[in-house]
Design an enzyme around this catalytic site. Structure first.
Site, PDB file in Angstrom:
ATOM      1  N   ILE A 191       5.271  39.464  -8.125  1.00 53.29           N
ATOM      2  CA  ILE A 191       4.703  40.804  -8.036  1.00 53.29           C
ATOM      3  C   ILE A 191       4.990  41.408  -6.668  1.00 53.29           C
ATOM      4  CG2 ILE A 191       2.933  40.246  -9.746  1.00 53.29           C
ATOM      5  CD1 ILE A 191       0.877  40.210  -7.478  1.00 53.29           C
ATOM      6  N   CYS A 192       5.174  42.700  -6.645  1.00 58.15           N
ATOM      7  CA  CYS A 192       5.504  43.402  -5.411  1.00 58.15           C
ATOM      8  C   CYS A 192       4.228  43.700  -4.630  1.00 58.15           C
ATOM      9  CB  CYS A 192       6.243  44.693  -5.738  1.00 58.15           C
ATOM     10  SG  CYS A 192       6.736  45.598  -4.261  1.00 58.15           S
ATOM     11  N   LEU A 193       4.130  43.123  -3.458  1.00 59.59           N
ATOM     12  CA  LEU A 193       2.964  43.325  -2.602  1.00 59.59           C
ATOM     13  C   LEU A 193       3.358  43.840  -1.224  1.00 59.59           C
ATOM     14  CD1 LEU A 193       1.028  40.020  -3.406  1.00 59.59           C
ATOM     15  CD2 LEU A 193       0.527  42.300  -4.255  1.00 59.59           C
TER      16      LEU A 193
END
Length: 173
Positions: free
Chosen positions: A118-120
Protein backbone atom coordinates in the site's frame (compact mmCIF):
# COMPACT_ATOMS: atom_id res chain seq x y z
CA UNK A 1 -1.10 15.77 16.55
CA UNK A 2 -2.46 19.17 15.71
CA UNK A 3 -5.37 18.95 13.31
CA UNK A 4 -6.09 15.28 14.04
CA UNK A 5 -9.58 14.13 14.89
CA UNK A 6 -10.22 13.35 18.58
CA UNK A 7 -10.62 9.58 18.00
CA UNK A 8 -7.25 9.29 16.28
CA UNK A 9 -5.57 11.30 19.03
CA UNK A 10 -7.19 9.19 21.73
CA UNK A 11 -6.20 5.94 20.03
CA UNK A 12 -2.64 7.05 19.38
CA UNK A 13 -2.04 8.21 22.95
CA UNK A 14 -3.01 4.73 24.20
CA UNK A 15 -0.41 2.92 22.08
CA UNK A 16 2.87 2.88 24.02
CA UNK A 17 5.77 4.68 22.38
CA UNK A 18 8.91 2.62 21.90
CA UNK A 19 12.30 3.61 23.26
CA UNK A 20 14.83 1.16 21.84
CA UNK A 21 16.32 2.15 18.49
CA UNK A 22 17.29 -1.23 17.11
CA UNK A 23 16.74 -3.16 13.91
CA UNK A 24 16.99 -6.79 12.84
CA UNK A 25 20.81 -6.70 12.67
CA UNK A 26 21.23 -5.42 16.23
CA UNK A 27 21.20 -8.74 18.11
CA UNK A 28 20.09 -8.44 21.75
CA UNK A 29 18.90 -4.86 21.24
CA UNK A 30 16.55 -6.13 18.50
CA UNK A 31 15.15 -8.71 20.92
CA UNK A 32 14.42 -5.89 23.38
CA UNK A 33 12.83 -3.83 20.60
CA UNK A 34 10.62 -6.80 19.67
CA UNK A 35 9.41 -6.98 23.27
CA UNK A 36 8.39 -3.32 23.03
CA UNK A 37 6.70 -4.02 19.68
CA UNK A 38 4.65 -6.84 21.21
CA UNK A 39 3.64 -4.61 24.14
CA UNK A 40 2.45 -1.96 21.69
CA UNK A 41 0.53 -4.49 19.61
CA UNK A 42 -1.08 -6.02 22.70
CA UNK A 43 -2.13 -2.58 23.97
CA UNK A 44 -3.55 -1.59 20.57
CA UNK A 45 -5.37 -4.91 20.08
CA UNK A 46 -6.83 -4.79 23.60
CA UNK A 47 -8.00 -1.22 23.10
CA UNK A 48 -9.63 -2.12 19.78
CA UNK A 49 -11.42 -5.10 21.30
CA UNK A 50 -12.68 -3.09 24.28
CA UNK A 51 -14.03 -0.44 21.86
CA UNK A 52 -15.62 -3.11 19.62
CA UNK A 53 -13.26 -2.06 16.85
CA UNK A 54 -11.33 -5.26 16.26
CA UNK A 55 -9.98 -5.15 12.69
CA UNK A 56 -6.77 -7.17 12.40
CA UNK A 57 -4.83 -10.22 13.55
CA UNK A 58 -1.09 -10.30 13.13
CA UNK A 59 1.87 -12.29 14.36
CA UNK A 60 5.52 -12.79 13.61
CA UNK A 61 5.93 -15.44 10.93
CA UNK A 62 9.51 -16.27 11.85
CA UNK A 63 11.44 -16.52 15.14
CA UNK A 64 13.54 -13.45 14.30
CA UNK A 65 10.45 -11.22 14.14
CA UNK A 66 11.37 -9.88 10.71
CA UNK A 67 8.40 -11.30 8.77
CA UNK A 68 4.82 -10.60 9.87
CA UNK A 69 1.59 -12.09 8.54
CA UNK A 70 -2.07 -11.99 9.40
CA UNK A 71 -5.47 -10.76 8.34
CA UNK A 72 -7.13 -7.38 8.33
CA UNK A 73 -10.70 -6.50 7.56
CA UNK A 74 -12.95 -3.55 6.91
CA UNK A 75 -16.73 -3.38 7.25
CA UNK A 76 -18.51 -1.49 4.45
CA UNK A 77 -22.30 -1.41 4.07
CA UNK A 78 -22.54 -3.96 6.90
CA UNK A 79 -20.37 -6.45 5.00
CA UNK A 80 -16.95 -7.58 6.19
CA UNK A 81 -14.15 -7.53 3.60
CA UNK A 82 -11.13 -9.53 4.75
CA UNK A 83 -7.61 -9.45 3.33
CA UNK A 84 -4.31 -11.22 3.88
CA UNK A 85 -1.76 -8.90 5.47
CA UNK A 86 2.01 -9.24 5.41
CA UNK A 87 5.19 -7.23 5.67
CA UNK A 88 8.89 -7.57 6.31
CA UNK A 89 10.82 -5.46 8.78
CA UNK A 90 13.43 -3.59 6.72
CA UNK A 91 17.08 -3.88 7.76
CA UNK A 92 17.06 -0.10 8.29
CA UNK A 93 14.15 -0.36 10.76
CA UNK A 94 13.11 1.64 12.77
CA UNK A 95 14.44 4.49 10.63
CA UNK A 96 12.44 3.04 7.73
CA UNK A 97 8.79 2.05 8.17
CA UNK A 98 7.65 -1.41 7.05
CA UNK A 99 5.92 -1.62 3.67
CA UNK A 100 2.52 -3.15 4.39
CA UNK A 101 1.24 -5.58 1.76
CA UNK A 102 -2.29 -6.72 0.91
CA UNK A 103 -1.51 -9.18 -1.91
CA UNK A 104 -5.16 -9.84 -2.80
CA UNK A 105 -5.61 -6.19 -3.78
CA UNK A 106 -2.56 -6.01 -6.04
CA UNK A 107 -3.41 -4.09 -9.20
CA UNK A 108 -6.87 -2.98 -8.01
CA UNK A 109 -6.01 0.56 -6.94
CA UNK A 110 -3.56 3.28 -7.91
CA UNK A 111 -2.69 3.70 -4.24
CA UNK A 112 -0.72 0.48 -4.29
CA UNK A 113 2.49 -0.69 -5.89
CA UNK A 114 4.90 -3.64 -6.32
CA UNK A 115 2.98 -6.74 -5.40
CA UNK A 116 0.25 -5.30 -3.22
CA UNK A 117 2.23 -2.85 -1.08
CA UNK A 118 0.00 0.00 0.00
CA UNK A 119 1.14 3.52 -0.77
CA UNK A 120 1.95 5.41 2.41
CA UNK A 121 4.58 7.81 1.12
CA UNK A 122 2.67 11.10 1.14
CA UNK A 123 0.99 11.00 4.54
CA UNK A 124 2.48 8.31 6.73
CA UNK A 125 6.19 8.13 5.95
CA UNK A 126 6.95 11.76 6.97
CA UNK A 127 5.06 11.14 10.21
CA UNK A 128 7.07 7.94 10.80
CA UNK A 129 10.37 9.74 10.13
CA UNK A 130 9.44 12.52 12.54
CA UNK A 131 8.64 9.99 15.30
CA UNK A 132 11.47 7.50 14.80
CA UNK A 133 12.24 5.36 16.83
CA UNK A 134 9.16 5.89 19.02
CA UNK A 135 6.73 4.47 16.45
CA UNK A 136 6.45 0.74 15.88
CA UNK A 137 4.31 -1.86 14.16
CA UNK A 138 1.14 -0.91 16.08
CA UNK A 139 1.58 2.71 14.98
CA UNK A 140 2.05 1.62 11.36
CA UNK A 141 -1.22 -0.29 11.51
CA UNK A 142 -3.08 2.52 13.31
CA UNK A 143 -1.82 5.47 11.24
CA UNK A 144 -0.96 3.72 7.99
CA UNK A 145 -3.12 0.70 7.26
CA UNK A 146 -6.34 1.68 9.06
CA UNK A 147 -6.82 4.99 7.22
CA UNK A 148 -5.79 3.38 3.94
CA UNK A 149 -8.48 0.69 4.33
CA UNK A 150 -11.07 3.32 5.30
CA UNK A 151 -10.27 5.37 2.20
CA UNK A 152 -9.77 2.59 -0.35
CA UNK A 153 -12.14 -0.27 0.47
CA UNK A 154 -15.38 1.71 -0.09
CA UNK A 155 -14.07 2.95 -3.44
CA UNK A 156 -12.95 -0.54 -4.47
CA UNK A 157 -16.34 -2.02 -3.50
CA UNK A 158 -18.40 0.73 -5.14
CA UNK A 159 -16.37 0.48 -8.36
CA UNK A 160 -16.76 -3.32 -8.46
CA UNK A 161 -13.00 -3.95 -8.12
CA UNK A 162 -13.62 -6.15 -5.09
CA UNK A 163 -16.66 -8.19 -4.18
CA UNK A 164 -17.84 -9.56 -0.88
CA UNK A 165 -17.11 -13.26 -0.41
CA UNK A 166 -20.87 -14.06 -0.34
CA UNK A 167 -21.38 -12.29 -3.68
CA UNK A 168 -18.49 -14.25 -5.19
CA UNK A 169 -19.88 -17.56 -3.86
CA UNK A 170 -23.35 -16.75 -5.23
CA UNK A 171 -22.03 -15.92 -8.71
CA UNK A 172 -20.17 -19.27 -8.88
CA UNK A 173 -23.36 -21.27 -8.26
Amino acid sequence: MEGWDPNTKSTLTQIPLLSIKAGPRDGAAWTQRLKEEYKGLIAYTSMNKSNDNDWFRISAANPEGTRWTGKCWYVHNLLKYEFDLQFDIPVTYPSTAPEIELPQLDGKTHKMYRGGKICLTVHFKPLWAKNCPRFGIAHALCLGLAPWLAAEVPILVDSGMIKHKDDVATSIL
